[in-house]
Write an enzyme that holds these catalytic residues in place. Structure first.
Site, mmCIF file in Angstrom:
data_model
loop_
_atom_site.group_PDB
_atom_site.id
_atom_site.type_symbol
_atom_site.label_atom_id
_atom_site.label_comp_id
_atom_site.label_asym_id
_atom_site.label_seq_id
_atom_site.Cartn_x
_atom_site.Cartn_y
_atom_site.Cartn_z
ATOM 1 N N HIS A 1 -6.166 4.585 -17.582
ATOM 2 C CA HIS A 1 -5.196 3.521 -17.903
ATOM 3 C C HIS A 1 -5.669 2.678 -19.101
ATOM 4 O O HIS A 1 -6.349 3.166 -19.964
ATOM 5 C CB HIS A 1 -4.906 2.693 -16.649
ATOM 6 C CG HIS A 1 -4.665 3.564 -15.452
ATOM 7 N ND1 HIS A 1 -3.460 4.185 -15.226
ATOM 8 C CD2 HIS A 1 -5.497 3.983 -14.463
ATOM 9 C CE1 HIS A 1 -3.551 4.931 -14.122
ATOM 10 N NE2 HIS A 1 -4.773 4.824 -13.659
ATOM 11 N N GLU B 1 -7.107 -1.892 -11.924
ATOM 12 C CA GLU B 1 -7.875 -0.643 -12.011
ATOM 13 C C GLU B 1 -8.440 -0.444 -13.410
ATOM 14 O O GLU B 1 -9.590 -0.052 -13.574
ATOM 15 C CB GLU B 1 -6.963 0.545 -11.631
ATOM 16 C CG GLU B 1 -7.657 1.889 -11.709
ATOM 17 C CD GLU B 1 -6.715 3.060 -11.507
ATOM 18 O OE1 GLU B 1 -5.521 2.823 -11.208
ATOM 19 O OE2 GLU B 1 -7.158 4.206 -11.659
ATOM 20 N N HIS C 1 -11.196 6.703 -12.224
ATOM 21 C CA HIS C 1 -10.027 5.983 -11.695
ATOM 22 C C HIS C 1 -10.359 5.298 -10.374
ATOM 23 O O HIS C 1 -11.419 5.504 -9.790
ATOM 24 C CB HIS C 1 -8.872 6.968 -11.454
ATOM 25 C CG HIS C 1 -8.248 7.474 -12.699
ATOM 26 N ND1 HIS C 1 -7.007 7.067 -13.141
ATOM 27 C CD2 HIS C 1 -8.711 8.352 -13.629
ATOM 28 C CE1 HIS C 1 -6.726 7.669 -14.286
ATOM 29 N NE2 HIS C 1 -7.737 8.460 -14.595
ATOM 30 N N GLU D 1 -11.996 9.385 -8.216
ATOM 31 C CA GLU D 1 -11.314 8.197 -7.683
ATOM 32 C C GLU D 1 -12.365 7.432 -6.900
ATOM 33 O O GLU D 1 -12.816 7.876 -5.848
ATOM 34 C CB GLU D 1 -10.152 8.608 -6.763
ATOM 35 C CG GLU D 1 -9.036 9.391 -7.443
ATOM 36 C CD GLU D 1 -7.988 8.468 -8.101
ATOM 37 O OE1 GLU D 1 -8.220 7.247 -8.170
ATOM 38 O OE2 GLU D 1 -6.950 9.007 -8.540
HETATM 39 ZN ZN ZN Z 1 -5.731 5.699 -12.060
#
Ligand code: ZN
Length: 241
Positions: free
Chosen positions: A48, A63, A116, A201
């Protein structure tokens, strides 16, 4: 005269020191001593950024900010091990998924690690998970793959799994996070990778306890250390596990 003698002594010592140290400084390393991957650039991809905040935590943490921080920590650790490292974004910039892959290619990436954090409707969901590209001809873990055609990243099916194994193991062991396993999905950055690639993640921002931990600098340091250990193991510089 006195000054001349002092200068002469200094010069003499300098020449002597140069002669003593030259063999050490100029001695070439043994050929083949370093694994091939050691020469490659590791590209870290903080998810992002800019107009895309990614998941938003219960406390409002974004995030994009957490993962830029984790990526920076991994980068510093890799650089301390003399590994060439690049970030697809080094600040709060908007970077398209295509540009992330394009940049990695232009830098001659040897490994690609996208970083992430998760979010789910179920507030109880927690733990770390990692994603790699489904092997050629296979569905994604969720079974909802719309395209099973071969992607660039399928050239690295075996190495993708190995990279994910090491980084995921490092992340879980170092943090004590719940192990949600290695999953497979045709995410764009994985499809377009021209080197072994993984998407990690780090935890769920929708889980109150995990979000609190992700906001702690010490916890992000553990995450970064685990991911770094995995990368270094993949490269072949450490046998810590
Ligand atoms: Zn993400």
């Amino acid at each position: 005269m006195l000054a001349y003698c002092a200068l002469s002594r200094m010069l003499h010592r300098a020449v002597l020191a140069a002669l003593l140290w030259a063999p050490v400084l100029l001695w070439p390393p043994a050929p083949g001593a370093q694994p091939l991957l050691n020469e490659a650039t590791v590209v870290l991809d903080p998810g992002h950024g800019g107009t895309d905040p990614g998941a938003i935590g219960i406390s409002g943490v974004k995030e994009k900010d957490l993962e830029l921080d984790v990526a920076g920590r991994v980068r510093r650790r890799l650089q301390a091990s003399n590994i060439r490292t690049r970030l697809t974004r080094s600040g709060d910039q908007t970077v398209s998924l295509r540009d992330r892959s394009t940049r990695a290619r232009s830098w001659g990436a040897g490994l690609f690690v996208s970083i992430h954090a998760n979010s789910a409707a179920n507030a109880a969901a927690r733990g770390a998970e990692s994603y790699i590209l489904p092997a050629h001809g296979f569905a994604s873990t969720s079974g909802s793959a719309s395209r099973w055609s071969t992607c660039d990243g399928n050239a690295f099916d075996a190495a993708n799994m190995l990279l994910a194994f090491h980084t995921h193991k490092g992340m879980v062991l170092n943090t004590g996070a719940d192990d949600r396993g290695i999953r497979r999905a045709r995410f764009q950055v994985l499809r377009e990778a021209n080197c072994p690639a993984v998407l990690v993640e780090c935890g769920f921002l929708s889980n109150r306890a995990e979000e609190r931990r992700l906001r702690e600098s010490a916890y992000r340091e553990k995450l970064a250390e685990g991911i770094t250990q995995g990368i270094l193991t993949m490269i072949g510089q450490t046998t810590r596990y």
